[in-house]
Design a protein around this motif. Structure first.
Motif, mmCIF file in Angstrom:
data_model
loop_
_atom_site.group_PDB
_atom_site.id
_atom_site.type_symbol
_atom_site.label_atom_id
_atom_site.label_comp_id
_atom_site.label_asym_id
_atom_site.label_seq_id
_atom_site.Cartn_x
_atom_site.Cartn_y
_atom_site.Cartn_z
ATOM 1 N N ALA A 1 -5.332 102.134 34.352
ATOM 2 C CA ALA A 1 -3.907 101.989 34.059
ATOM 3 C C ALA A 1 -3.033 102.492 35.196
ATOM 4 C CB ALA A 1 -3.569 102.718 32.758
ATOM 5 N N GLU B 1 -0.850 99.811 37.467
ATOM 6 C CA GLU B 1 0.609 99.894 37.483
ATOM 7 C C GLU B 1 1.130 99.983 38.918
ATOM 8 O OE1 GLU B 1 3.862 102.679 35.261
ATOM 9 O OE2 GLU B 1 2.631 103.619 36.812
ATOM 10 N N SER C 1 9.917 100.992 25.915
ATOM 11 C CA SER C 1 8.587 101.506 25.602
ATOM 12 C C SER C 1 8.099 102.442 26.699
ATOM 13 C CB SER C 1 7.602 100.344 25.443
ATOM 14 O OG SER C 1 7.935 99.559 24.328
ATOM 15 N N ARG D 1 5.797 103.891 29.672
ATOM 16 C CA ARG D 1 5.079 103.197 30.729
ATOM 17 C C ARG D 1 3.606 103.142 30.374
ATOM 18 N NH1 ARG D 1 7.785 105.577 36.229
ATOM 19 N NH2 ARG D 1 6.459 103.983 37.193
ATOM 20 N N ARG D 2 2.932 102.118 30.857
ATOM 21 C CA ARG D 2 1.581 101.839 30.371
ATOM 22 C C ARG D 2 0.603 102.991 30.588
ATOM 23 N NH1 ARG D 2 -3.291 99.022 32.139
ATOM 24 N NH2 ARG D 2 -4.237 97.943 30.355
ATOM 25 N N MET E 1 1.250 105.538 27.973
ATOM 26 C CA MET E 1 0.926 104.976 26.672
ATOM 27 C C MET E 1 -0.577 104.995 26.410
ATOM 28 S SD MET E 1 1.600 101.073 25.360
ATOM 29 C CE MET E 1 3.345 101.179 25.705
ATOM 30 N N VAL E 2 -1.346 104.559 27.394
ATOM 31 C CA VAL E 2 -2.801 104.498 27.233
ATOM 32 C C VAL E 2 -3.383 105.896 27.079
ATOM 33 C CG1 VAL E 2 -4.954 103.914 28.419
ATOM 34 C CG2 VAL E 2 -3.057 102.271 28.385
ATOM 35 N N ARG F 1 4.191 96.560 23.365
ATOM 36 C CA ARG F 1 3.506 96.178 24.603
ATOM 37 C C ARG F 1 2.789 94.838 24.459
ATOM 38 N NH1 ARG F 1 2.762 96.708 30.215
ATOM 39 N NH2 ARG F 1 0.717 95.840 30.641
ATOM 40 N N HIS G 1 3.110 91.513 26.511
ATOM 41 C CA HIS G 1 1.938 91.329 27.380
ATOM 42 C C HIS G 1 0.727 90.992 26.506
ATOM 43 C CE1 HIS G 1 4.701 93.857 29.702
ATOM 44 N NE2 HIS G 1 4.156 93.350 30.788
ATOM 45 N N ASP H 1 -3.041 91.845 27.407
ATOM 46 C CA ASP H 1 -3.444 93.223 27.684
ATOM 47 C C ASP H 1 -4.534 93.626 26.698
ATOM 48 O OD1 ASP H 1 -3.705 95.936 28.241
ATOM 49 O OD2 ASP H 1 -1.563 96.199 28.631
ATOM 50 N N VAL I 1 -4.858 97.411 25.577
ATOM 51 C CA VAL I 1 -3.901 97.869 24.573
ATOM 52 C C VAL I 1 -4.220 97.281 23.208
ATOM 53 C CG1 VAL I 1 -1.464 97.838 23.893
ATOM 54 C CG2 VAL I 1 -2.099 98.369 26.255
#
Length: 498
Positions: free
Chosen positions: A45, A49, A377, A379-380, A383-384, A406, A410, A413, A416
């Motif tokens: 991740a 990014e 939301s 950021r990935r 979030m992960v 998300r 997306h 993904d 996710v």
């Protein structure tokens, strides 16, 4: 990334005709499905990014400059896959897919150098070079054309493996077709260079990368720079790039300097290529070396980052925490670098099994959600990592909303989707969990597995009777029915292409 097992599943594209955008995307989807299965594929991740933050401005610049047509913009994937391979390589695939080896990220000195490679590869796609190459070889069967692409990927690991992928007695001819023509290379150079400044990157990064490739070409012939095989340098290309720079003097721009965030991401890429225990141990001790304190800040930040992550890989938690403290002190005051250090700290604590300590390194979703009065939301990477830690503490329900947001924007993904499945399972929503598992498979073009999971969802809904009329389960069951029909149709199309 290996691809020897993929030849038989390539689509039939038709002979003696130009490749349409739909056909090119179709070919790319089928190839990328195999690469998702490759053990070297990595969905990191943090690095994803970072690379995407460089790639998307280039796509935007290509769109605004008219290099990216509306049709390609809509039809193609514009997705980057990272490979754990230590070789220095990047490549464009049919349909707007791009591959970047961690080895490349690990050797570029600045984000501008990395942007130059990605701008070049992006231009190969926007100018339809892949389609034009395939059209030039319209005497070859579609299977051979697919093997050509897959063979190019295999060549990054083993030239012998690439030769084995070539069909019949035409190995030499196909090998010659792996490379773009000189005119195509020059066109990708010119257009890629033109994207740099509008995208916010220093055009000097293009020249710096060329100089780096030229040096590697002179001293390196062991195959660790496969980019030079598929994109061979010529004196004309090098001279052309140098001529595009403004003349030296007061008006000349200063050469780009590495940001702290970039050197940390390059260090991360080097560690994650799995260079071996001995190398990891060497990196953990580098900050203790004589004269380390006198090194430039960028060098110290990279070394502290590599030491912390390497120690974590070696499961030496005290050493990892100690190196992280050195990193945090070194990058204090630099917001992007501090964020990356905190993400690394969360990873270290998660790997150590201290999930609450990991959560302390990550912001609460609500602290990221209010920007100028609008909902945004997390950021990935946050979030992960936060979802993974909360799942281990049994309290992940707060992440259901951000995860759903998300995947709504997306849908491909898969990571996710898998996390969302785990969250829903923990919340005792098994029907939603099965649906999310199916969507994760569909996101990776594994339609057979997706159909199997959707059917499992159907069976579950029947057995539970949608929980005696539960409205939410009824809606989920209806969504599963609709998605099953759609994905089953895609599976049949996939089977017809074989």
């Amino acid at each position: 990334m290996t691809a020897a097992h993929a030849q038989a599943s390539l689509p039939t594209l038709g002979d003696n005709s130009d490749l349409t955008t739909a056909q090119e995307r179709q070919l790319g989807d089928r190839i990328i499905r195999e690469l998702y299965r490759d053990p070297d594929y990595i969905d990191d991740a943090v690095l994803n990014e970072y690379v995407d933050s460089i790639f998307q401005p280039l796509v935007k610049a290509a769109r605004e400059r008219g290099e990216l047509s509306p049709e390609l913009d809509e039809r193609f994937a514009w997705e980057i896959l990272l490979g754990r391979d230590r070789t220095v390589n990047a490549f464009a695939l049919p349909g707007g897919y791009f591959g970047v080896h961690l080895g490349l990220i690990g050797v570029v000195s600045t984000r501008d150098e990395l942007a130059s490679v990605m701008a070049h590869e992006l231009s190969h796609v926007t100018q339809r070079h892949i389609s034009r190459l395939i059209t030039q070889q319209n005497r070859q069967t579609p299977l051979m054309l697919g093997a050509l692409v897959l063979g190019a990927l295999a060549a990054s690991k083993s030239p012998n493996a690439a030769q084995a992928l070539m069909i019949g007695g035409q190995a030499v001819a196909v090998q010659n077709q792996l490379n773009f023509s000189r005119d195509m290379e020059r066109e990708a150079d010119r257009i890629g260079y033109g994207l740099m400044a509008p995208a916010g990157f220093a055009p000097q990064g293009f020249v710096a990368m060329f100089d780096k490739l030229q040096q590697a070409n002179r001293i390196n012939d062991n195959g660790s720079w496969p980019y030079l095989r598929s994109h061979p340098l010529t004196t004309q290309r090098i001279a052309d790039m140098h001529s595009r720079l403004p003349p030296s003097g007061a008006s000349a721009a200063a050469p780009p300097v590495p940001t702290l965030e970039h050197v940390m991401m390059a260090a991360r890429a080097r560690v994650l290529t799995r260079p071996g225990v001995d190398v990891w141990r060497q990196w953990t001790t580098e900050p203790q070396g004589t004269g380390f304190a006198a090194q430039p800040l960028a060098r110290r930040a990279a070394a502290w980052y590599a030491a912390a992550l390497s120690a974590s890989q070696l499961q030496d938690v005290p050493a990892a925490r100690n190196a992280l403290r050195g990193l945090m002190e070194a990058v204090s005051g630099d917001a992007p670098a501090t964020r990356q250090a905190k993400l690394l700290g969360a990873e270290i604590e998660f790997a150590a099994g201290d999930f609450n300590a990991a959560l302390q390194q990550l912001p609460q979703p609500q602290s990221q959600s209010q920007v100028a009065g609008s909902s945004v939301s997390p950021r990935r990477p946050e979030m992960v990592l936060r979802t993974q830690a909360l799942l281990r503490t049994g309290n992940a329900q707060e992440m259901a909303g951000p995860l759903q947001t998300r995947v709504a924007t997306h849908p491909h993904d898969a990571t996710v989707w898998h996390l969302l499945a785990a969250v829903w399972q923990q919340q005792n929503h098994p029907l939603r969990a099965v649906r999310a598992e199916a969507e994760a498979h569909a996101a990776r073009y594994d339609y057979q597995a997706a159909v199997d999971r959707f059917k499992a969802g159907q069976d579950l809904a029947r057995k539970s009777g949608s929980r005696g009329g539960d409205a939410a389960d009824y809606i989920d069951a209806s969504i599963i029915e609709t998605r099953l029909r759609a994905v089953d149709s895609l599976l049949k199309e996939q089977a017809a292409e074989r």
